[in-house]
Motif scaffolding. Sequence first.
Motif, PDB file in Angstrom:
ATOM      1  N   VAL A   1       1.086  -1.471  -0.252  1.00 28.97           N
ATOM      2  CA  VAL A   1      -0.168  -0.411  -0.125  1.00 28.97           C
ATOM      3  C   VAL A   1       1.254   1.459   0.325  1.00 28.97           C
ATOM      4  N   ALA A   2       0.912   2.058  -1.210  1.00 31.07           N
ATOM      5  CA  ALA A   2       1.473   3.112  -1.190  1.00 31.07           C
ATOM      6  C   ALA A   2       0.824   5.040   0.198  1.00 31.07           C
ATOM      7  N   LEU A   3       2.101   4.892   0.453  1.00 30.61           N
ATOM      8  CA  LEU A   3       1.334   6.303   1.067  1.00 30.61           C
ATOM      9  C   LEU A   3       1.744   7.691   1.085  1.00 30.61           C
ATOM     10  N   LEU A   4       0.905   8.744   0.354  1.00 30.87           N
ATOM     11  CA  LEU A   4       1.396   9.774  -0.168  1.00 30.87           C
ATOM     12  C   LEU A   4       0.562  10.699   0.893  1.00 30.87           C
ATOM     13  N   MET A   5       1.326  11.329   2.132  1.00 32.22           N
ATOM     14  CA  MET A   5       0.725  12.199   2.913  1.00 32.22           C
ATOM     15  C   MET A   5       2.232  13.037   3.596  1.00 32.22           C
ATOM     16  N   GLY A   6       1.201  14.124   4.134  1.00 30.33           N
ATOM     17  CA  GLY A   6       2.683  14.603   5.231  1.00 30.33           C
ATOM     18  C   GLY A   6       2.692  14.229   6.762  1.00 30.33           C
ATOM     19  N   ASN A   7       3.709  15.306   7.044  1.00 27.74           N
ATOM     20  CA  ASN A   7       3.853  15.259   9.236  1.00 27.74           C
ATOM     21  C   ASN A   7       2.208  15.290   9.661  1.00 27.74           C
ATOM     22  N   GLU A   8       1.620  13.868   9.828  1.00 26.35           N
ATOM     23  CA  GLU A   8       0.297  14.727  10.639  1.00 26.35           C
ATOM     24  C   GLU A   8      -0.097  13.219  11.793  1.00 26.35           C
ATOM     25  N   PRO A   9       0.019  13.013  12.362  1.00 30.53           N
ATOM     26  CA  PRO A   9      -0.929  12.008  13.140  1.00 30.53           C
ATOM     27  C   PRO A   9      -1.002  10.645  12.125  1.00 30.53           C
ATOM     28  N   ASP A  10      -2.265  11.096  11.466  1.00 33.38           N
ATOM     29  CA  ASP A  10      -2.344   9.545  10.660  1.00 33.38           C
ATOM     30  C   ASP A  10      -1.754   9.067  10.034  1.00 33.38           C
ATOM     31  N   PHE A  11      -0.943   9.724   9.204  1.00 34.24           N
ATOM     32  CA  PHE A  11       0.518   8.582   8.436  1.00 34.24           C
ATOM     33  C   PHE A  11       0.537   7.967   9.022  1.00 34.24           C
ATOM     34  N   ILE A  12       0.934   8.417  10.814  1.00 38.31           N
ATOM     35  CA  ILE A  12       1.267   7.333  11.618  1.00 38.31           C
ATOM     36  C   ILE A  12      -0.247   6.347  11.599  1.00 38.31           C
TER      37      ILE A  12
ATOM     38  N   ALA B   1       4.396   1.238   1.525  1.00 35.79           N
ATOM     39  CA  ALA B   1       5.690   2.164   0.944  1.00 35.79           C
ATOM     40  C   ALA B   1       5.465   4.207   0.940  1.00 35.79           C
ATOM     41  N   PHE B   2       6.082   4.917   1.314  1.00 34.41           N
ATOM     42  CA  PHE B   2       5.831   5.792   2.291  1.00 34.41           C
ATOM     43  C   PHE B   2       7.051   6.344   0.718  1.00 34.41           C
ATOM     44  N   LEU B   3       5.785   7.654   0.094  1.00 36.18           N
ATOM     45  CA  LEU B   3       5.963   8.547  -1.087  1.00 36.18           C
ATOM     46  C   LEU B   3       6.213  10.086  -0.800  1.00 36.18           C
ATOM     47  N   ASN B   4       7.403  10.453  -1.806  1.00 34.79           N
ATOM     48  CA  ASN B   4       7.302  11.499  -1.111  1.00 34.79           C
ATOM     49  C   ASN B   4       6.532  12.596  -1.763  1.00 34.79           C
ATOM     50  N   PHE B   5       6.706  13.448  -0.953  1.00 36.37           N
ATOM     51  CA  PHE B   5       5.100  14.031  -1.161  1.00 36.37           C
ATOM     52  C   PHE B   5       5.620  15.930  -2.345  1.00 36.37           C
ATOM     53  N   ASN B   6       7.244  15.599  -2.340  1.00 42.16           N
ATOM     54  CA  ASN B   6       7.905  16.864  -2.989  1.00 42.16           C
ATOM     55  C   ASN B   6       7.861  16.594  -4.608  1.00 42.16           C
ATOM     56  N   VAL B   7       7.185  14.788  -4.543  1.00 42.09           N
ATOM     57  CA  VAL B   7       7.930  15.008  -5.495  1.00 42.09           C
ATOM     58  C   VAL B   7       6.574  14.617  -6.938  1.00 42.09           C
ATOM     59  N   ARG B   8       6.536  15.329  -8.185  1.00 40.54           N
ATOM     60  CA  ARG B   8       5.457  15.423  -9.082  1.00 40.54           C
ATOM     61  C   ARG B   8       5.596  15.096  -9.940  1.00 40.54           C
ATOM     62  N   PHE B   9       3.796  14.572 -10.572  1.00 38.93           N
ATOM     63  CA  PHE B   9       4.020  14.142 -12.968  1.00 38.93           C
ATOM     64  C   PHE B   9       4.889  12.977 -12.125  1.00 38.93           C
ATOM     65  N   ARG B  10       5.795  12.656 -13.844  1.00 37.19           N
ATOM     66  CA  ARG B  10       6.467  11.564 -13.570  1.00 37.19           C
ATOM     67  C   ARG B  10       7.058  11.234 -12.932  1.00 37.19           C
ATOM     68  N   SER B  11       7.381  11.709 -12.133  1.00 36.95           N
ATOM     69  CA  SER B  11       8.645  11.002 -11.124  1.00 36.95           C
ATOM     70  C   SER B  11       7.719  10.405  -9.953  1.00 36.95           C
ATOM     71  N   LEU B  12       6.747  11.068  -9.300  1.00 36.31           N
ATOM     72  CA  LEU B  12       5.323  10.740  -8.732  1.00 36.31           C
ATOM     73  C   LEU B  12       4.750   9.643  -9.405  1.00 36.31           C
ATOM     74  N   LEU B  13       4.340   9.032 -10.454  1.00 38.81           N
ATOM     75  CA  LEU B  13       3.904   7.550 -10.886  1.00 38.81           C
ATOM     76  C   LEU B  13       5.293   6.623 -11.128  1.00 38.81           C
ATOM     77  N   HIS B  14       6.934   7.155 -11.523  1.00 39.79           N
ATOM     78  CA  HIS B  14       7.374   6.396 -11.710  1.00 39.79           C
ATOM     79  C   HIS B  14       7.289   5.460 -10.216  1.00 39.79           C
ATOM     80  N   CYS B  15       7.631   6.268  -8.915  1.00 36.99           N
ATOM     81  CA  CYS B  15       7.701   5.802  -7.614  1.00 36.99           C
ATOM     82  C   CYS B  15       6.102   5.144  -7.339  1.00 36.99           C
TER      83      CYS B  15
END
Length: 631
Positions: free
Chosen positions: A119-130, A144-158
């Motif tokens: 399961v991929a997780l795209l969230m910022g720092n907040e309690p619900d991340f944990i 899978a922790f996704l970097n929320f700074n990554v966008r478009f093609r790079s995010l789709l790649h992740c």
Amino acid sequence: MRGWDDLYPLPVPPSWVPGAAVGILSLHFIQKLLFPYFWADLRYLLKVFTYGLRVEMYRLQGRVVTVLDKFVKLAEKQPHKPFLIYEGTVHTYRDVDRRSNRIAQVFLQHEALKKGDTVALLMGNEPDFIHVWFGLAKLGCVVAFLNFNVRFRSLLHCVSSCEPKILVVGADLLETLEEILPKLQKDVSVWIMAKDSTFPSVHTLLDKIETASEDPVPVNRCSANNLKSAVLYIFTSGTTGLPKAAVISHLQILKGAAGLWAFGATSEDIIYITLPLYHSAASLLGIGGCIELGATCVLKKKFSASQFWSDCKRYNVTVIQYIGELCRYLCNQPVKEGEKNHKVRLAVGNGVRNDVWREFLDRFGAVKICEFYGATEGNICFMNHTGKIGSVGRTNFFYKLFFPFDLIKYDFQKDEPIRNKHGWCEKVKKGEAGLLISKVNAKNPFFGYAGNKRHTEKKLLCEVFKKGDLYFNTGDIMVQDHDNFLYFWDRIGDTFRWKGENVATTEVSDVIVMLDFIQEANVYGVSVPGHEGKAGMASVILKHNASLDLEQMYKQVVTYLPSYACPLFLRVQEKMEMTGTFKQQKFQLVDEGFNPSTITDPLYFLDNSKKAYVLLTKELHEMISSGKMKL
């Protein structure tokens, strides 16, 4: 008349006692002189050995105890103790345990998740991340922790590289979701942390959490059979390309979680985490370390230099985490009264420069800087347990016995290790820079990258010193001094070769930022037509209300740097692009080069004939590119 001494004679010690006392004192002085770090090393090694023994005892008993298991036990043992403090709201160990149970129950009812699914997780720092992380872990899923700074093609790649069944997105990242949703694989089920959705075929989570049961899910769902099984995917920063999903096992989480304890943190400490949770420093060392201690964590949505110390005072923080340039950002803040009036005693992290290290201690008081070294996907770690300024750690015979590593000679021109006529790699001498490699074995495995066998194999070096051996290539150049302290020198991707010599970008940037008008410097190599190697270029940010003093800049670099290391080109920028982990982004700058026709920022060239930096015009650029200007 007899004297007092005759009536009550003093006992005479045996003849060997003075000799023994002299011997003990001599040994003490010899130890201080020849082995000054003996006791510090011994204490650290005992901690490492104790923790390893504890894990091994669990294994021998047929038990696999994970960090999640430890958290559940703590929720029973100390249910009312604060685990998370976020924006003034306290979440106890029981609160977090029960909410994560609710999330697990939602996915158990609404999704056909099997143990081992991703399961991929795209969230910022907040309690619900944990909460989501723990809830999915209780179902036996790989998160899978996704970097929320990554966008478009790079995010789709992740997303595609970790092949998730589900993507969970935070409420504040719906714009990012909107960008990738049309091209997202159709077999990925998307959930958002909201009560309603305007997106077609996107599920909502918050409304279902409210009505879900708090009962734990069946134990067989989350029980681990092997400490080496994958439990997380954490993406590398991708500074020089697309991010790669590093496979993180239960064993690696246990090792990461022991970091704060190894540096001396206790259950009474309050840890302040401002780093992004998608990064291993925050999730494994920070959250995992908090669980290992049974301590309290203050979680910040986003790092704020202006609010940092006020938060520390407000929440009685005793341990802080840093990475990259965070300490420098704090030192660049305007000086205020009472800056040493706080309870912070430990600062744990990596990447602080020597000058910033000293300034930080002078300005903010007796905080023990606990610098360490470790790659997200790596199988080697160093910890500076002595507090030696500039060092990332220390080694000795016994440490190397448990965690075998070497520094080998590296060819920067060919971008590969140097091998002798027999085909074997060669170790560097103490004081020389070499590529850090770590032996891969049963005790120190390398788990590689998800969905990319080629990248996994690329990080391994075979037949290094003998037939059949295998080493992990860290990609980092290190130096080990004669006292066995280790120093980070540079990344092999960032180090460039010019005039037949190797140039370390950190060395050059450290010299430039010594100037009082320079806020930040990012140094890299750029290709010049007709020249081998790469010429040095520095992108600089000026301090507020400061102007660029080209004369002073020239004097600085020629005084403190060898001629081949002086940057030939300067670029003045308004803002420095950073990765999500506060590291300077070099990839785009390298691509853009030094062409004034395509770069709008002011550019300057080091003209040796004039002994000055001069404005880089289109005409001058043409002369350099055509070879008419001697470099």
